[in-house]
Design a protein around this motif. Structure first.
Motif, PDB file in Angstrom:
ATOM      1  N   GLN A 200      50.694  60.490  45.155  1.00 16.29           N
ATOM      2  CA  GLN A 200      50.586  59.590  43.871  1.00 16.29           C
ATOM      3  C   GLN A 200      49.096  59.061  44.065  1.00 16.29           C
ATOM      4  N   LEU A 201      48.858  58.452  45.123  1.00 14.17           N
ATOM      5  CA  LEU A 201      47.393  57.578  45.406  1.00 14.17           C
ATOM      6  C   LEU A 201      46.330  58.863  44.848  1.00 14.17           C
ATOM      7  N   HIS A 202      46.380  60.164  45.490  1.00 11.84           N
ATOM      8  CA  HIS A 202      45.499  60.879  45.260  1.00 11.84           C
ATOM      9  C   HIS A 202      45.252  61.409  43.782  1.00 11.84           C
ATOM     10  N   LYS A 203      46.366  61.301  42.898  1.00 12.57           N
ATOM     11  CA  LYS A 203      46.394  61.801  41.615  1.00 12.57           C
ATOM     12  C   LYS A 203      45.779  60.695  40.674  1.00 12.57           C
ATOM     13  N   VAL A 204      45.900  59.266  41.279  1.00 11.43           N
ATOM     14  CA  VAL A 204      45.522  58.220  40.504  1.00 11.43           C
ATOM     15  C   VAL A 204      44.212  57.777  40.775  1.00 11.43           C
ATOM     16  N   LEU A 205      43.625  58.362  41.855  1.00 11.45           N
ATOM     17  CA  LEU A 205      42.133  58.173  42.238  1.00 11.45           C
ATOM     18  C   LEU A 205      41.053  58.182  41.316  1.00 11.45           C
ATOM     19  N   PRO A 206      41.007  59.251  40.277  1.00  5.60           N
ATOM     20  CA  PRO A 206      39.912  59.358  39.300  1.00  5.60           C
ATOM     21  C   PRO A 206      39.902  57.961  38.356  1.00  5.60           C
ATOM     22  N   SER A 207      41.127  57.411  38.491  1.00  5.65           N
ATOM     23  CA  SER A 207      40.836  55.983  37.508  1.00  5.65           C
ATOM     24  C   SER A 207      40.305  54.847  38.157  1.00  5.65           C
ATOM     25  N   PHE A 208      40.214  54.787  39.515  1.00  2.00           N
ATOM     26  CA  PHE A 208      39.790  53.876  40.454  1.00  2.00           C
ATOM     27  C   PHE A 208      38.271  53.440  40.154  1.00  2.00           C
ATOM     28  N   THR A 209      38.109  52.087  40.117  1.00  5.56           N
ATOM     29  CA  THR A 209      36.801  51.544  39.893  1.00  5.56           C
ATOM     30  C   THR A 209      36.522  50.561  41.159  1.00  5.56           C
ATOM     31  N   VAL A 210      34.994  50.157  41.385  1.00  3.36           N
ATOM     32  CA  VAL A 210      34.905  49.392  42.362  1.00  3.36           C
ATOM     33  C   VAL A 210      34.004  48.071  41.721  1.00  3.36           C
ATOM     34  N   GLN A 211      34.690  46.665  41.910  1.00  2.00           N
ATOM     35  CA  GLN A 211      34.029  45.657  41.483  1.00  2.00           C
ATOM     36  C   GLN A 211      33.832  44.518  42.498  1.00  2.00           C
ATOM     37  N   SER A 212      32.816  43.850  42.664  1.00  4.73           N
ATOM     38  CA  SER A 212      32.570  42.845  43.435  1.00  4.73           C
ATOM     39  C   SER A 212      33.120  41.417  42.948  1.00  4.73           C
ATOM     40  N   VAL A 213      33.716  40.755  43.814  1.00  6.79           N
ATOM     41  CA  VAL A 213      34.145  39.411  43.469  1.00  6.79           C
ATOM     42  C   VAL A 213      33.908  38.474  44.693  1.00  6.79           C
ATOM     43  N   SER A 214      33.969  37.245  44.661  1.00  7.58           N
ATOM     44  CA  SER A 214      33.533  36.181  45.739  1.00  7.58           C
ATOM     45  C   SER A 214      34.728  36.059  46.488  1.00  7.58           C
ATOM     46  N   LEU A 215      35.830  36.335  46.209  1.00 10.35           N
ATOM     47  CA  LEU A 215      36.935  36.034  47.253  1.00 10.35           C
ATOM     48  C   LEU A 215      38.264  36.985  46.827  1.00 10.35           C
ATOM     49  N   VAL A 216      39.241  36.661  47.765  1.00  2.38           N
ATOM     50  CA  VAL A 216      40.514  37.584  47.754  1.00  2.38           C
ATOM     51  C   VAL A 216      41.567  36.490  47.395  1.00  2.38           C
ATOM     52  N   GLY A 217      41.927  36.372  46.101  1.00  2.21           N
ATOM     53  CA  GLY A 217      42.940  35.545  45.504  1.00  2.21           C
ATOM     54  C   GLY A 217      43.178  35.642  44.042  1.00  2.21           C
ATOM     55  N   ARG A 218      44.050  35.164  43.697  1.00  5.99           N
ATOM     56  CA  ARG A 218      44.415  35.222  42.094  1.00  5.99           C
ATOM     57  C   ARG A 218      43.242  34.714  41.362  1.00  5.99           C
ATOM     58  N   SER A 219      42.576  33.728  41.653  1.00  6.11           N
ATOM     59  CA  SER A 219      41.204  33.245  40.874  1.00  6.11           C
ATOM     60  C   SER A 219      40.211  34.175  40.530  1.00  6.11           C
ATOM     61  N   ALA A 220      40.134  35.251  41.685  1.00  9.10           N
ATOM     62  CA  ALA A 220      39.328  36.257  41.573  1.00  9.10           C
ATOM     63  C   ALA A 220      39.415  37.300  40.441  1.00  9.10           C
ATOM     64  N   LEU A 221      40.625  37.163  39.994  1.00  4.43           N
ATOM     65  CA  LEU A 221      40.907  38.114  38.647  1.00  4.43           C
ATOM     66  C   LEU A 221      40.017  37.644  37.473  1.00  4.43           C
ATOM     67  N   ASN A 222      39.761  36.281  37.534  1.00  2.00           N
ATOM     68  CA  ASN A 222      38.907  36.016  36.450  1.00  2.00           C
ATOM     69  C   ASN A 222      37.591  36.350  36.600  1.00  2.00           C
ATOM     70  N   GLU A 223      37.081  36.927  37.575  1.00  2.00           N
ATOM     71  CA  GLU A 223      35.871  37.431  37.687  1.00  2.00           C
ATOM     72  C   GLU A 223      35.399  38.786  37.417  1.00  2.00           C
ATOM     73  N   ILE A 224      36.727  39.430  36.931  1.00  2.00           N
ATOM     74  CA  ILE A 224      36.571  41.000  36.556  1.00  2.00           C
ATOM     75  C   ILE A 224      36.706  40.816  35.050  1.00  2.00           C
ATOM     76  N   PRO A 225      35.685  41.432  34.629  1.00  2.00           N
ATOM     77  CA  PRO A 225      35.410  41.519  32.783  1.00  2.00           C
ATOM     78  C   PRO A 225      36.699  42.547  32.361  1.00  2.00           C
ATOM     79  N   ASP A 226      36.848  42.005  31.190  1.00  2.00           N
ATOM     80  CA  ASP A 226      37.784  42.883  30.186  1.00  2.00           C
ATOM     81  C   ASP A 226      39.177  43.145  30.938  1.00  2.00           C
ATOM     82  N   LEU A 227      39.782  42.236  31.807  1.00  2.00           N
ATOM     83  CA  LEU A 227      41.068  41.930  31.999  1.00  2.00           C
ATOM     84  C   LEU A 227      42.148  41.627  30.932  1.00  2.00           C
ATOM     85  N   THR A 228      41.410  40.717  29.957  1.00  2.00           N
ATOM     86  CA  THR A 228      42.290  40.180  28.686  1.00  2.00           C
ATOM     87  C   THR A 228      41.157  39.766  27.816  1.00  2.00           C
TER      88      THR A 228
END
Length: 361
Positions: free
Chosen positions: A234-262
């Motif tokens: 499953q992971l291998h088939k979905v791999l082409p849809s993966f992108t990498v993004q830099s954020v400042s921390l690991v936590g829910r608030s970091a989601l606001n640093e990722i563009p186009d989520l909402t």
């Protein structure tokens, strides 16, 4: 959401029959419910089995349709369902009129809802369910040294699917470096295995791997090199849809640093920007907004659906009046889901704020 019927009723009310198809549909219906509304849906109840001697010999589950006058309702985040409690309004074999019952609504539930009041705001909330698209699942894996959190995002809901935590040893000599490398590889394996279990190859994904530092890139390389070898199909088939993004921390608030989520986040960014600049072109709180709603100063109102949902009947009417007046003066209104990460900061600001057209002294 599949709309099976919609019609207006006397006294500015409405009746609708819909089939709920996903958690977003449940959230939208949850936000238009009000105490005093009437709902008809399928339910079940344990009933006693009586013997010839009039003694209870056990219980069986009976399934039937019930109509309730709503007195209480809540959204269950753990399984994304709605619990609705109220009094039965029609005579049934197993439940008397006036007797209390609780129903659970989830995916595939078919309901008929009769609302006493159907206003512009209710109509806007209902339209949000019809405007969404569910073809692609948006997901984010936040990963750092020894911690990974996987979120699934819909238009209205941000849900934590799993979290992996692992203590990693420090690196200070060759032996410690070896222990660190083994620990990180074991951590990557656990995260990849868990991620593989939560992916469905029959659905389209848009997955972002984000985090501070180099771990996100290292993990992405790890799954690219090892997914097939480890049997993570499953992971291998979905791999082409993966992108990498830099954020400042690991936590829910970091989601606001990722563009186009909402789509609403640009307005929230503008509010945050104006607050940071110290300008007088924003308002916080219901009282401040009420003071300026008749002047035409408000350009854009931001309000969480929790504000509209949790108010008393009188306060709810007051809030709806504010929204109508702002719209009548040409202002925009954005209703943000309080079950979505993008609303976290707005909730901390009392759940309601506004951008103004000019400086408010």
């Amino acid at each position: 959401m599949r709309i099976l019927y919609f019609g207006r009723t006397k006294g500015n009310g409405a009746e609708l029959k819909v089939k709920l198809e996903d958690p977003d549909d449940c959230w939208c219906i949850y936000n238009i419910l009000a105490i005093g509304d009437t709902i008809t849906c399928f339910t079940s109840r344990k009933v006693d089995v009586m013997g010839n001697d009039c003694k209870c010999k056990g219980k069986i589950i009976k399934k039937f349709n019930i109509t309730l006058s709503i007195e209480k309702f809540e959204f269950n985040t753990y399984d994304e369902s709605i619990s609705i409690s109220g009094r039965n309004t029609r005579e049934l074999e197993f439940i008397k009129i006036g007797q209390y019952h609780t129903v659970e609504l989830n995916d595939n539930s078919i309901i008929t809802l009769k609302k006493n009041v159907w206003n512009r705001t209710t109509d806007d909330l209902f339209k949000r369910a019809k405007d969404k698209s569910n073809e692609t699942i948006r997901a984010v894996l936040l990963i750092g040294e020894g911690i990974a959190i996987f979120y699934k995002l819909t238009k209205f809901i941000t849900k934590e699917i799993f979290k992996v935590k692992r203590t990693t040893p420090k690196r200070y000599n060759n032996v410690a470096n070896l222990r660190y490398d083994k620990s990180i590889e074991s951590f990557y394996l656990t995260v990849a295995k868990t991620l593989n279990q939560h992916l469905n190859v029959d659905k389209k994904y848009n997955v972002t791997i984000a985090g501070p530092g180099f771990i996100k890139n290292s993990f992405t390389n790890y799954i690219s090199d090892n997914a097939i070898k480890l049997g993570f199909t499953q992971l291998h088939k979905v791999l082409p849809s993966f992108t990498v993004q830099s954020v400042s921390l690991v936590g829910r608030s970091a989601l606001n640093e990722i563009p186009d989520l909402t789509p609403d986040i640009s307005v929230l960014y503008e509010l945050k920007k104006r607050m940071g600049m110290g300008t007088d072109t924003f308002l916080i709180g219901q009282n401040m907004i009420k003071q300026h709603m008749d002047s035409g100063a408000i350009e854009h109102l931001l309000v969480t659906d929790g504000i509209l949902r949790c108010q008393s009947v009188e306060n709810r009417k007051d809030m709806l009046s504010i929204i109508d007046k702002i719209k009548n003066h040409g202002g925009k209104v954005t209703i943000v889901s309080d079950n979505h990460h993008s609303s976290d900061e707005l909730i901390r600001l009392s759940g309601i704020a506004a951008l103004t057209r000019y400086s408010i002294s």
